[in-house]
Design a protein around this motif. Structure first.
Motif, PDB file in Angstrom:
ATOM      1  N   THR A 173     -54.858  14.015 -31.930  1.00  0.00           N
ATOM      2  CA  THR A 173     -55.941  12.932 -32.554  1.00  0.00           C
ATOM      3  C   THR A 173     -55.141  12.572 -34.053  1.00  0.00           C
ATOM      4  OG1 THR A 173     -57.715  14.301 -31.609  1.00  0.00           O
ATOM      5  CG2 THR A 173     -58.222  13.097 -33.604  1.00  0.00           C
ATOM      6  N   MET A 229     -66.789  24.326 -34.116  1.00  0.00           N
ATOM      7  CA  MET A 229     -66.441  25.043 -32.835  1.00  0.00           C
ATOM      8  C   MET A 229     -65.180  25.883 -32.764  1.00  0.00           C
ATOM      9  SD  MET A 229     -67.090  21.326 -30.669  1.00  0.00           S
ATOM     10  CE  MET A 229     -67.506  22.015 -29.306  1.00  0.00           C
ATOM     11  N   ASP A 245     -62.582  25.828 -27.459  1.00  0.00           N
ATOM     12  CA  ASP A 245     -63.361  24.461 -27.219  1.00  0.00           C
ATOM     13  C   ASP A 245     -62.286  23.251 -27.586  1.00  0.00           C
ATOM     14  OD1 ASP A 245     -65.691  25.572 -26.149  1.00  0.00           O
ATOM     15  OD2 ASP A 245     -66.389  25.702 -28.119  1.00  0.00           O
ATOM     16  N   CYS A 246     -61.563  23.460 -28.671  1.00  0.00           N
ATOM     17  CA  CYS A 246     -60.953  22.319 -29.023  1.00  0.00           C
ATOM     18  C   CYS A 246     -59.391  23.003 -29.587  1.00  0.00           C
ATOM     19  CB  CYS A 246     -61.198  22.023 -30.470  1.00  0.00           C
ATOM     20  SG  CYS A 246     -60.399  20.355 -31.158  1.00  0.00           S
ATOM     21  N   PRO A 247     -58.399  22.856 -28.401  1.00  0.00           N
ATOM     22  CA  PRO A 247     -57.074  23.348 -28.820  1.00  0.00           C
ATOM     23  C   PRO A 247     -56.480  22.539 -29.784  1.00  0.00           C
ATOM     24  CG  PRO A 247     -57.400  22.143 -26.581  1.00  0.00           C
ATOM     25  CD  PRO A 247     -58.706  22.234 -27.159  1.00  0.00           C
ATOM     26  N   ALA A 255     -63.943  14.079 -37.733  1.00  0.00           N
ATOM     27  CA  ALA A 255     -63.700  15.040 -38.786  1.00  0.00           C
ATOM     28  C   ALA A 255     -62.301  15.392 -39.128  1.00  0.00           C
ATOM     29  CB  ALA A 255     -63.910  16.551 -37.962  1.00  0.00           C
ATOM     30  N   ILE A 308     -66.191  20.825 -37.417  1.00  0.00           N
ATOM     31  CA  ILE A 308     -67.051  20.280 -36.312  1.00  0.00           C
ATOM     32  C   ILE A 308     -67.882  21.637 -35.703  1.00  0.00           C
ATOM     33  CG2 ILE A 308     -65.631  18.799 -35.460  1.00  0.00           C
ATOM     34  CD1 ILE A 308     -64.438  20.437 -33.363  1.00  0.00           C
ATOM     35  N   ASN A 313     -64.762   9.258 -32.304  1.00  0.00           N
ATOM     36  CA  ASN A 313     -65.785  10.196 -32.091  1.00  0.00           C
ATOM     37  C   ASN A 313     -65.866  11.433 -33.247  1.00  0.00           C
ATOM     38  OD1 ASN A 313     -63.539  11.884 -31.789  1.00  0.00           O
ATOM     39  ND2 ASN A 313     -63.362  11.527 -29.451  1.00  0.00           N
ATOM     40  N   PHE A 314     -66.606  12.341 -32.739  1.00  0.00           N
ATOM     41  CA  PHE A 314     -66.854  13.570 -33.698  1.00  0.00           C
ATOM     42  C   PHE A 314     -65.463  14.171 -34.325  1.00  0.00           C
ATOM     43  CE2 PHE A 314     -66.430  17.550 -31.660  1.00  0.00           C
ATOM     44  CZ  PHE A 314     -66.500  16.906 -30.188  1.00  0.00           C
ATOM     45  N   LEU A 315     -64.581  14.370 -33.358  1.00  0.00           N
ATOM     46  CA  LEU A 315     -63.680  15.042 -33.733  1.00  0.00           C
ATOM     47  C   LEU A 315     -62.513  14.080 -34.700  1.00  0.00           C
ATOM     48  CD1 LEU A 315     -61.235  17.299 -33.368  1.00  0.00           C
ATOM     49  CD2 LEU A 315     -60.475  16.063 -31.235  1.00  0.00           C
ATOM     50  N   SER A 316     -62.301  12.989 -34.126  1.00  0.00           N
ATOM     51  CA  SER A 316     -61.421  12.074 -35.073  1.00  0.00           C
ATOM     52  C   SER A 316     -61.848  12.154 -36.405  1.00  0.00           C
ATOM     53  CB  SER A 316     -61.010  10.710 -34.322  1.00  0.00           C
ATOM     54  OG  SER A 316     -62.440   9.984 -33.788  1.00  0.00           O
ATOM     55  N   LEU A 335     -66.446  16.133 -24.175  1.00  0.00           N
ATOM     56  CA  LEU A 335     -65.679  15.018 -24.547  1.00  0.00           C
ATOM     57  C   LEU A 335     -64.246  15.650 -25.127  1.00  0.00           C
ATOM     58  CD1 LEU A 335     -65.700  12.106 -25.751  1.00  0.00           C
ATOM     59  CD2 LEU A 335     -66.481  12.968 -27.830  1.00  0.00           C
ATOM     60  N   LEU A 336     -64.281  16.670 -25.463  1.00  0.00           N
ATOM     61  CA  LEU A 336     -63.243  17.581 -25.783  1.00  0.00           C
ATOM     62  C   LEU A 336     -62.124  17.772 -24.794  1.00  0.00           C
ATOM     63  CD1 LEU A 336     -64.153  19.933 -28.930  1.00  0.00           C
ATOM     64  CD2 LEU A 336     -63.054  17.745 -29.017  1.00  0.00           C
ATOM     65  N   GLN A 392     -53.046   9.957 -33.121  1.00  0.00           N
ATOM     66  CA  GLN A 392     -53.862   8.377 -32.592  1.00  0.00           C
ATOM     67  C   GLN A 392     -54.263   7.796 -33.940  1.00  0.00           C
ATOM     68  OE1 GLN A 392     -56.786   9.051 -29.695  1.00  0.00           O
ATOM     69  NE2 GLN A 392     -55.361  10.609 -28.638  1.00  0.00           N
ATOM     70  N   LEU A 393     -54.594   8.509 -34.889  1.00  0.00           N
ATOM     71  CA  LEU A 393     -55.501   8.081 -36.226  1.00  0.00           C
ATOM     72  C   LEU A 393     -54.065   7.438 -37.013  1.00  0.00           C
ATOM     73  CD1 LEU A 393     -57.820  10.896 -37.346  1.00  0.00           C
ATOM     74  CD2 LEU A 393     -58.371   8.566 -36.512  1.00  0.00           C
ATOM     75  N   LEU A 446     -54.910  19.405 -29.086  1.00  0.00           N
ATOM     76  CA  LEU A 446     -55.790  18.403 -29.229  1.00  0.00           C
ATOM     77  C   LEU A 446     -56.088  17.573 -30.799  1.00  0.00           C
ATOM     78  CD1 LEU A 446     -57.472  16.092 -27.706  1.00  0.00           C
ATOM     79  CD2 LEU A 446     -59.639  18.014 -27.970  1.00  0.00           C
ATOM     80  N   MET A 477     -58.973   9.558 -28.597  1.00  0.00           N
ATOM     81  CA  MET A 477     -60.041   9.966 -29.534  1.00  0.00           C
ATOM     82  C   MET A 477     -60.511   9.005 -30.602  1.00  0.00           C
ATOM     83  SD  MET A 477     -61.162  12.996 -28.748  1.00  0.00           S
ATOM     84  CE  MET A 477     -60.920  12.554 -26.966  1.00  0.00           C
ATOM     85  N   VAL A 478     -59.733   7.992 -30.734  1.00  0.00           N
ATOM     86  CA  VAL A 478     -59.804   6.776 -31.308  1.00  0.00           C
ATOM     87  C   VAL A 478     -59.808   5.339 -30.653  1.00  0.00           C
ATOM     88  CG1 VAL A 478     -58.970   5.592 -33.495  1.00  0.00           C
ATOM     89  CG2 VAL A 478     -58.699   7.993 -33.335  1.00  0.00           C
ATOM     90  N   ARG A 483     -70.238  17.581 -26.742  1.00  0.00           N
ATOM     91  CA  ARG A 483     -69.049  17.597 -27.200  1.00  0.00           C
ATOM     92  C   ARG A 483     -67.952  18.332 -26.791  1.00  0.00           C
ATOM     93  NH1 ARG A 483     -69.949  17.841 -33.871  1.00  0.00           N
ATOM     94  NH2 ARG A 483     -70.745  15.756 -34.016  1.00  0.00           N
ATOM     95  N   ARG A 484     -68.357  19.418 -25.934  1.00  0.00           N
ATOM     96  CA  ARG A 484     -67.315  20.216 -25.327  1.00  0.00           C
ATOM     97  C   ARG A 484     -66.493  19.276 -24.343  1.00  0.00           C
ATOM     98  NH1 ARG A 484     -70.998  24.919 -25.933  1.00  0.00           N
ATOM     99  NH2 ARG A 484     -70.119  26.160 -27.516  1.00  0.00           N
ATOM    100  N   MET A 520     -69.406  13.082 -44.033  1.00  0.00           N
ATOM    101  CA  MET A 520     -69.059  12.347 -42.756  1.00  0.00           C
ATOM    102  C   MET A 520     -69.493  12.824 -41.392  1.00  0.00           C
ATOM    103  SD  MET A 520     -65.680  10.661 -41.264  1.00  0.00           S
ATOM    104  CE  MET A 520     -64.763  10.506 -42.926  1.00  0.00           C
ATOM    105  N   GLN A 521     -69.306  13.977 -41.395  1.00  0.00           N
ATOM    106  CA  GLN A 521     -69.500  14.634 -40.180  1.00  0.00           C
ATOM    107  C   GLN A 521     -71.126  14.984 -40.062  1.00  0.00           C
ATOM    108  OE1 GLN A 521     -67.371  15.079 -37.809  1.00  0.00           O
ATOM    109  NE2 GLN A 521     -68.570  15.905 -36.182  1.00  0.00           N
TER     110      GLN A 521
END
Lengths: 263, 102
Positions: free
Chosen positions: B85, B72, B76-78, B47, B70, B42-45, A18-19, B88-89, B81, A28-29, A15-16, A1-2
């Motif tokens: 996510t 990272m 970058d991605c605590p 993933a 991802i 988005n790419f995070l959700s 965005l994070l 939220q999902l 978060l 995020m959704v 991307r950073r 998927m990714q």
């Protein structure tokens, strides 16, 4: 998927960023939902645009003829009897010529049976026989003998059946009966000198007129009001008989609204 | 929260067999055949969905796998978060608690 694609600095920086926005609370959704409220709006906001001018001729039984023909006006010599609704026709001695009414009916694009038009849009019935003149005269002092004499044909037999049925072939201005209801025969209505001044109402719509059925919806269905109400009543009637295959203008819109109100 | 009570020990999972996913640049348009809703991930959700679809994870155990996916670092991605996510999902009905209410 990714996606395992571009890992360049620019891509990662995007991307950073965005994070960071996500950490700051940005969702995020995102959900794209066909909400009920939107469905309601789309079902109710359709608009009927008439592709051409249109007339709806309604008689006192609730039958209707829809077309774009012309109705010629004329004046009766007899007493005005009509109390027609609609565009002010049928009042006094002003009326439509029998010929044009017949032509309109014959060339109508759609014909609706008795009872199709709600009662509030129907014209009043014509009044009684005694107001009809014989032979085009205005001698309303006829007694029964004179009336009977009028019904006796040249062979001496009574033409009462014709009288009651309104045979319609005596268009010389003589009296026409009132008994022929339901056969679309013009003679079921009072008229004089080939002019009908009662028993019919006409509703006219110009080309490009718009009608929004959703404006006429109440809790239980359609609330037919105004001239547009006549059109809607017939559109609903036609949709019930022909469904989406109907060629009556705006039927798909009407069905959409009917589906919404659950009818 | 759509799924009701949860804790840090709650295991989360995702069923991607019911999802129809189309990737458009960095956005995953995801149609949920169960609910009829379409989601823009988005790419995070995306993933997170991928990680949870391959096994049950808690917030804590999912985080390193998501970061690996991802590509990272936690700077970058605590982890917070990633937890947000997942929640939220959960609200969107795209992940479910495999064991809830602990």
């Amino acid at each position: 998927m990714q996606k395992k694609n571009d890992q360049s600095g620019t891509f990662l920086n995007r991307r950073r960023q965005l994070l960071k926005l996500g950490a700051a609370g940005m969702p995020m959704v995102l959900t794209l939902r066909a909400s009920a409220a939107q469905a309601v709006i789309s079902q109710l906001t359709c608009v009927i645009t008439l592709p051409g001018s249109l007339k709806i001729l309604v008689d006192d039984t609730g039958a209707a003829w829809v077309g774009d023909g012309s109705l010629e006006t004329g004046t009766t010599k007899g007493k005005g009897k009509g109390k027609g609704k609609g565009k002010g026709k049928g009042k006094g001695s002003e009326g439509w010529t029998l010929e044009s009414i017949n032509a309109f009916k014959e060339n109508a694009d759609f014909v609706f049976d008795e009872g199709s038009v709600p009662s509030e849009f129907r014209p009043d019935e014509c009044e009684e026989v005694e107001e009809c003149s014989s032979g085009g005269g205005d001698d309303d002092g006829d007694d029964d003998d004179e009336l009977l004499a009028h019904l006796v044909d040249e062979n001496g037999s009574y033409a009462l059946n014709d009288f009651l049925a309104g045979s319609g072939d005596d268009d010389d201005g003589s009296c026409h009966g009132h008994g022929g209801g339901g056969d679309d025969d013009d003679s079921s209505h009072g008229h004089d000198q080939g002019v009908v001044d009662c028993g019919y109402a006409c509703y006219e719509y110009s080309s490009g007129s718009t009608i929004t059925p959703g404006d006429f919806v109440n809790g239980s269905g359609f609330n037919y009001t105004g001239d547009e109400g006549v059109f809607l009543a017939l559109a609903v009637s036609h949709s019930e008989s022909a469904g989406l295959n109907s060629s009556f203008p705006g039927v798909s819109c009407v069905i959409s609204v009917l589906n919404f109100v659950g009818q | 929260m759509a799924a009701g009570p949860y804790s840090d020990e709650t295991l989360w999972t995702a069923d991607i067999t019911r999802l129809v996913i189309r990737v458009m640049e960095d956005v995953n348009l995801t149609f949920d055949t169960l609910s009829g809703d379409t989601h823009a991930l988005n790419f995070l959700s995306a993933a997170v969905i991928q990680v949870l679809s391959s096994g049950k994870e808690t917030f804590a155990s999912a985080a390193p796998r998501v970061l690996e996916t991802i590509g990272m670092e936690e700077s970058d991605c605590p982890k917070g978060l990633i937890k947000d996510t997942i929640l939220q999902l959960d609200e969107a009905g795209l992940v479910i608690p495999a064991r809830g209410g602990e």
